[in-house]
Design an enzyme around this catalytic site. Structure first.
Site, PDB file in Angstrom:
ATOM      1  CD  GLU A 191      46.391  38.574  46.528  1.00  0.00           C
ATOM      2  OE1 GLU A 191      47.243  37.736  46.885  1.00  0.00           O
ATOM      3  OE2 GLU A 191      45.927  38.628  45.377  1.00  0.00           O
ATOM      4  CG  ASP A 229      44.480  38.067  41.970  1.00  0.00           C
ATOM      5  OD1 ASP A 229      44.746  37.379  42.969  1.00  0.00           O
ATOM      6  OD2 ASP A 229      45.219  38.133  40.972  1.00  0.00           O
TER       7      ASP A 229
END
Length: 588
Positions: A279, A242
């Site tokens: 990401e 993330d």
């Protein structure tokens, strides 16, 4: 399990076990505390620091039976009788990812109930299941990005034993598992790690809170060993990392490179591919370049730019960061070059942004999508594309997403045009934190012009319940949901049948757009191939007659009349608000 704890901050540490007197622990010269006690699976324990009488959970807890504020429970992850000894894994190249949130994918919201729906994914034709974070967080339900105990599986989902059953069930069906992990921050409640050690940098914050202290070797070890736990002990096939742009790393060897090196070594040992997907909003190909070329060696990264280009083309929205993607040529650029902002000026950021991707990088190293948890859930009402587009344009979205040269990802329910929203939801037990979260969310969207009544209260249990999928929608024999689901199945089958649709060379995809008429064309296949695949998306209001340079076979069309046309010689009539995929034979 013999108890060990890294805790340089407290001066005294005692081990607490129900039914036993607190046991003082011994400190060594590496600030590790030891207790000569063996914990059996299920035994509960915690740590008492200095003069505080309250026991805190283990920073490396594998299970929290009563939540993140209570005692930990010992778990032997090696005790599971794995049934996947014949599993050889799934490579990302050529694959399709399906993103789901355990708590809202099924009515029960557990890993065991998710197992009951896995055959739907097999029938759909996806290859990799990506779970939103399942690490232990405060409360009963939220997105999972507020985790505070990274080694524990959230108890309401079923805990670590259910997780192992889920991975086994996926592998039995030929599905790989990608686990979303968050190493850039910890949640606002239940984070006791700073009581033990300098896990966070005080006073240095990112968007979500104090940044993780990657300058500290033991914290880096905590991150790396957590990643290896998922891949090694829980048999996960990959990790989605993330918001890696929020990782502040001043070392000469970036933590992402370190993670990639460990994952590659483990992959060689277990004999199956292990995937790391980042990401990142940096548009920096360094993440996916080989280490020998100065990169970090990650497997892939998300491309928000391609999402933005598709979203604007489909919806016409141009507010905020969508503004630069208004011309349909933006979709041409992202299709053929990966990033839109590759050193160009970003009006949203007010500066030049990004770097170009080397055309020798395989296209599958970019993961793209028309919907995902962020792009749906971070809208004010958590609305999907479904209510805005309708069936015909949702069909075009499916074609654009699943025929792109990249690794496509579907967000749960997208495959049938789910009508249920997927909103931002939380369940903070602390009234003041819950109130602050709700008020902050409403104020954020009020600044963007939204009426307060249109923004769901994230703390309202109904906000969570409304976000659960309605599985009766795709199970009808007819109707828009059934037709969209059938389209997605046929598109995924076509990806497997036609090598042009998984061709990883940037130079083997060309694209063209007519912004005024709102038409888009993409050609897939090697320039010298005897046959190529052409994707035609007519987003306009008038029919589109396309003259092609060879005999044509219609492989798939979202309009029933065109689909029935079969082989329309060299001219394809694409009706308004529809898309077609055709094969063109060269030189005939």
């Amino acid at each position: 399990m013999t108890v060990e704890l890294w805790a340089p901050i407290p001066q005294r540490v005692a081990l607490r076990r129900p039914g036993h007197a607190d046991l003082p622990m011994e400190r060594d010269d590496r600030d590790r505390w030891h207790a000569d006690v063996t914990l059996a699976p299920g035994d509960e324990y915690g740590f008492v620091l200095d003069d505080d009488d309250r026991a805190l959970p283990d920073p490396r807890s594998r299970r929290q039976p009563r939540g993140v504020h209570d005692l930990s429970a010992a778990v032997d992850l090696g005790a599971h009788d794995w049934a996947d000894s014949g599993w050889t894994g799934r490579q990302l190249a050529g694959g399709v990812v399906y993103e789901l949130h355990v708590g809202t994918w099924t009515a029960d919201g557990t890993l065991d109930s998710a197992i009951e729906r896995l055959d739907h994914l097999v029938d759909l034709g996806v290859d990799l299941v990506e779970l939103l974070p399942v690490n232990a967080f405060n409360g009963v339900h939220n997105w999972g990005y507020d985790g505070v105990l990274w080694y524990a599986v959230h108890e309401a989902y079923g805990g670590p034993a259910a997780y192992q059953r889920f991975v086994d069930a996926c592998h039995a069906r030929g599905l790989a598992v990608i686990q979303d992990v968050v190493y850039n921050h910890l949640g606002p409640s239940g984070n006791y790690l700073p009581r033990f050690a300098p896990y966070l940098r005080s006073g240095e914050r990112n968007t979500w809170g104090d940044s993780v202290n990657l300058d500290e070797p033991e914290v880096r070890r905590y991150v790396v060993e957590n990643a290896m736990m998922w891949l090694r002990d829980l048999h996960v096939d990959g990790l989605r990392l993330d918001a890696v742009h929020a990782l502040r790393d001043r070392s000469s060897r970036h933590i992402l490179r370190e993670l990639a090196e460990h994952a590659d070594a483990l992959s060689a040992h277990v004999g199956r591919p292990l995937t790391l997907i980042a990401e990142s909003d940096l548009n920096d190909p360094t993440l996916i370049l080989p280490r020998e070329a100065g990169g970090y060696g990650l497997t892939a990264q998300w491309s928000d730019d391609h999402h933005h280009a598709m979203h604007v083309a489909l919806t016409g929205e141009t507010a905020g960061y969508y503004a630069d993607f208004a011309p349909l040529d933006a979709l041409v650029k992202t299709t053929t070059r990966g990033f839109f902002h590759d050193g160009t000026f970003s009006s949203f950021r007010g500066r030049d942004h990004g770097r170009p991707i080397d055309p020798d990088v395989p296209t599958w190293r970019l993961v793209t999508f028309t919907q995902d948890h962020d792009q749906v859930g971070n809208r004010a009402a958590g609305d999907r594309l479904s209510p805005a587009l309708g069936e015909r344009r949702l069909a075009i979205a499916a074609v654009l997403n699943l025929t792109s040269p990249f690794t496509p990802m579907l967000f749960m329910g997208e495959e049938w045009g789910a009508s249920t929203p997927w909103a931002f939801f939380t369940s903070h037990p602390e009234p003041e934190l819950g109130r602050a979260t709700a008020e902050g969310r409403i104020a954020e969207f009020a600044r963007m012009g939204w009426d307060e009544s249109a923004v769901p209260d994230p703390q309202d249990p109904d906000t969570f319940r409304r976000s659960k999928l309605d599985w009766s929608e795709p199970e009808g024999a007819d109707g828009a949901h059934a037709r969209l689901l059938d389209l997605h199945r046929r598109l995924l089958a076509l990806r497997r049948q036609r090598p042009e649709l998984t061709d990883p060379a940037f130079g083997h995809t060309t694209a063209w757009a007519d912004d005024a008429a709102h038409r888009f064309r993409m050609d897939r296949g090697a320039p010298d191939a005897a046959e190529r695949v052409v994707v035609l998306a007519n987003l306009g209001e008038a029919p589109w007659a396309v003259e092609l340079d060879g005999p044509v076979t219609v492989l798939l069309a979202t309009d029933a009349a065109l689909a029935a046309a079969g082989a329309p010689d060299r001219t394809v009539e694409v009706p308004a608000a529809s898309a077609a995929i055709v094969a063109v034979t060269r030189g005939s």
